[in-house]
Design a protein around this motif. Structure first.
Motif, PDB file in Angstrom:
ATOM      1  N   ARG A   3      -8.429  13.485   0.484  1.00 35.89           N
ATOM      2  CA  ARG A   3      -7.665  12.538   1.296  1.00 35.89           C
ATOM      3  C   ARG A   3      -7.777  11.103   0.800  1.00 35.89           C
ATOM      4  N   ARG A   4      -8.900  10.748   0.199  1.00 40.91           N
ATOM      5  CA  ARG A   4      -9.119   9.355  -0.209  1.00 40.91           C
ATOM      6  C   ARG A   4      -9.105   9.197  -1.732  1.00 40.91           C
ATOM      7  N   LEU A   5     -10.009   9.883  -2.411  1.00 41.68           N
ATOM      8  CA  LEU A   5     -10.140   9.677  -3.856  1.00 41.68           C
ATOM      9  C   LEU A   5      -8.932  10.212  -4.625  1.00 41.68           C
ATOM     10  N   ILE A   6      -8.560  11.444  -4.380  1.00 44.05           N
ATOM     11  CA  ILE A   6      -7.407  12.023  -5.071  1.00 44.05           C
ATOM     12  C   ILE A   6      -6.112  11.510  -4.450  1.00 44.05           C
ATOM     13  N   GLY A   7      -6.073  11.457  -3.131  1.00 45.47           N
ATOM     14  CA  GLY A   7      -4.862  11.035  -2.425  1.00 45.47           C
ATOM     15  C   GLY A   7      -4.452   9.597  -2.694  1.00 45.47           C
ATOM     16  N   HIS A   8      -5.423   8.742  -2.947  1.00 46.38           N
ATOM     17  CA  HIS A   8      -5.128   7.323  -3.221  1.00 46.38           C
ATOM     18  C   HIS A   8      -5.486   6.941  -4.658  1.00 46.38           C
ATOM     19  N   TYR A   9      -5.462   7.925  -5.537  1.00 46.58           N
ATOM     20  CA  TYR A   9      -5.817   7.706  -6.940  1.00 46.58           C
ATOM     21  C   TYR A   9      -5.024   6.572  -7.574  1.00 46.58           C
ATOM     22  N   GLU A  10      -3.727   6.559  -7.367  1.00 45.36           N
ATOM     23  CA  GLU A  10      -2.874   5.553  -8.018  1.00 45.36           C
ATOM     24  C   GLU A  10      -3.313   4.134  -7.682  1.00 45.36           C
ATOM     25  N   LEU A  11      -3.756   3.906  -6.481  1.00 45.12           N
ATOM     26  CA  LEU A  11      -4.241   2.583  -6.081  1.00 45.12           C
ATOM     27  C   LEU A  11      -5.688   2.359  -6.509  1.00 45.12           C
ATOM     28  N   LEU A  12      -6.546   3.323  -6.239  1.00 43.03           N
ATOM     29  CA  LEU A  12      -7.976   3.137  -6.466  1.00 43.03           C
ATOM     30  C   LEU A  12      -8.370   3.070  -7.936  1.00 43.03           C
ATOM     31  N   HIS A  13      -7.703   3.825  -8.803  1.00 43.53           N
ATOM     32  CA  HIS A  13      -8.138   3.840 -10.199  1.00 43.53           C
ATOM     33  C   HIS A  13      -7.884   2.513 -10.916  1.00 43.53           C
ATOM     34  N   THR A  14      -7.138   1.629 -10.281  1.00 44.36           N
ATOM     35  CA  THR A  14      -6.895   0.306 -10.877  1.00 44.36           C
ATOM     36  C   THR A  14      -7.972  -0.699 -10.487  1.00 44.36           C
ATOM     37  N   GLN A  15      -8.866  -0.299  -9.601  1.00 46.47           N
ATOM     38  CA  GLN A  15      -9.931  -1.172  -9.113  1.00 46.47           C
ATOM     39  C   GLN A  15     -11.203  -0.961  -9.940  1.00 46.47           C
ATOM     40  N   SER A  16     -12.143  -1.871  -9.802  1.00 44.07           N
ATOM     41  CA  SER A  16     -13.421  -1.718 -10.501  1.00 44.07           C
ATOM     42  C   SER A  16     -14.202  -0.555  -9.895  1.00 44.07           C
ATOM     43  N   LEU A  17     -15.099   0.007 -10.695  1.00 42.64           N
ATOM     44  CA  LEU A  17     -15.925   1.101 -10.204  1.00 42.64           C
ATOM     45  C   LEU A  17     -16.807   0.636  -9.048  1.00 42.64           C
ATOM     46  N   GLU A  18     -17.260  -0.598  -9.102  1.00 41.25           N
ATOM     47  CA  GLU A  18     -18.067  -1.165  -8.013  1.00 41.25           C
ATOM     48  C   GLU A  18     -17.263  -1.209  -6.714  1.00 41.25           C
ATOM     49  N   TYR A  19     -16.010  -1.622  -6.803  1.00 43.78           N
ATOM     50  CA  TYR A  19     -15.143  -1.666  -5.623  1.00 43.78           C
ATOM     51  C   TYR A  19     -14.944  -0.257  -5.056  1.00 43.78           C
ATOM     52  N   VAL A  20     -14.653   0.700  -5.931  1.00 42.42           N
ATOM     53  CA  VAL A  20     -14.408   2.077  -5.489  1.00 42.42           C
ATOM     54  C   VAL A  20     -15.662   2.668  -4.847  1.00 42.42           C
ATOM     55  N   ALA A  21     -16.822   2.408  -5.431  1.00 41.17           N
ATOM     56  CA  ALA A  21     -18.088   2.905  -4.869  1.00 41.17           C
ATOM     57  C   ALA A  21     -18.311   2.338  -3.473  1.00 41.17           C
ATOM     58  N   ALA A  22     -18.102   1.040  -3.328  1.00 38.82           N
ATOM     59  CA  ALA A  22     -18.278   0.404  -2.013  1.00 38.82           C
ATOM     60  C   ALA A  22     -17.261   0.940  -1.015  1.00 38.82           C
ATOM     61  N   ASP A  23     -16.029   1.124  -1.462  1.00 38.05           N
ATOM     62  CA  ASP A  23     -14.962   1.619  -0.590  1.00 38.05           C
ATOM     63  C   ASP A  23     -15.251   3.029  -0.091  1.00 38.05           C
ATOM     64  N   ILE A  24     -15.641   3.925  -0.997  1.00 35.24           N
ATOM     65  CA  ILE A  24     -15.857   5.309  -0.583  1.00 35.24           C
ATOM     66  C   ILE A  24     -17.118   5.434   0.266  1.00 35.24           C
ATOM     67  N   ALA A  25     -18.141   4.633  -0.039  1.00 25.54           N
ATOM     68  CA  ALA A  25     -19.368   4.651   0.775  1.00 25.54           C
ATOM     69  C   ALA A  25     -19.075   4.154   2.186  1.00 25.54           C
ATOM     70  N   GLU A  26     -18.354   3.052   2.287  1.00 23.83           N
ATOM     71  CA  GLU A  26     -18.017   2.501   3.603  1.00 23.83           C
ATOM     72  C   GLU A  26     -17.119   3.454   4.391  1.00 23.83           C
ATOM     73  N   THR A  27     -16.133   4.017   3.717  1.00 28.16           N
ATOM     74  CA  THR A  27     -15.229   4.956   4.382  1.00 28.16           C
ATOM     75  C   THR A  27     -16.002   6.168   4.895  1.00 28.16           C
ATOM     76  N   LEU A  28     -16.895   6.696   4.085  1.00 27.04           N
ATOM     77  CA  LEU A  28     -17.697   7.848   4.496  1.00 27.04           C
ATOM     78  C   LEU A  28     -18.527   7.532   5.735  1.00 27.04           C
ATOM     79  N   ILE A  29     -19.211   6.416   5.717  1.00 29.27           N
ATOM     80  CA  ILE A  29     -20.043   6.032   6.868  1.00 29.27           C
ATOM     81  C   ILE A  29     -19.182   5.861   8.115  1.00 29.27           C
ATOM     82  N   ASN A  30     -18.036   5.220   7.973  1.00 27.98           N
ATOM     83  CA  ASN A  30     -17.141   5.017   9.121  1.00 27.98           C
ATOM     84  C   ASN A  30     -16.613   6.347   9.665  1.00 27.98           C
ATOM     85  N   TRP A  31     -16.197   7.230   8.790  1.00 25.21           N
ATOM     86  CA  TRP A  31     -15.661   8.509   9.236  1.00 25.21           C
ATOM     87  C   TRP A  31     -16.746   9.366   9.889  1.00 25.21           C
ATOM     88  N   GLU A  32     -17.961   9.353   9.333  1.00 23.47           N
ATOM     89  CA  GLU A  32     -19.049  10.129   9.926  1.00 23.47           C
ATOM     90  C   GLU A  32     -19.412   9.589  11.302  1.00 23.47           C
TER      91      GLU A  32
END
Length: 75
Positions: A43-72
């Motif tokens: 839903r997030r990494l593959i689903g938003h690949y076109e947007l996320l892969h243009t960002q820095s790895l640091e940004y993506v790591a922070a985004d997925i970590a924050e999203t995971l914590i929020n969803w949990e």
């Protein structure tokens, strides 16, 4: 989707999972399991690949970590 596109998306997801795990100070396996439980890999990494892969790895790591914590926290 071509094999090359699939490979790029999977490679991106693996890098994001490992980077997110480091951000949360957990193992890659635990991160993957928690992301799978929330269906965030697709839903997030593959689903938003076109947007996320243009960002820095640091940004993506922070985004997925924050999203995971929020969803949990919404369970």
């Amino acid at each position: 989707m071509t094999i090359d596109e699939t490979y790029r998306k999977i490679h991106f997801a693996v890098m994001a999972i490992e980077s997110g795990a480091k951000k949360l100070n957990i193992s890659g396996r635990e991160m993957e399991q928690r992301l799978q439980k929330q269906d965030l890999i697709h839903r997030r990494l593959i689903g938003h690949y076109e947007l996320l892969h243009t960002q820095s790895l640091e940004y993506v790591a922070a985004d997925i970590a924050e999203t995971l914590i929020n969803w949990e926290s919404e369970e």
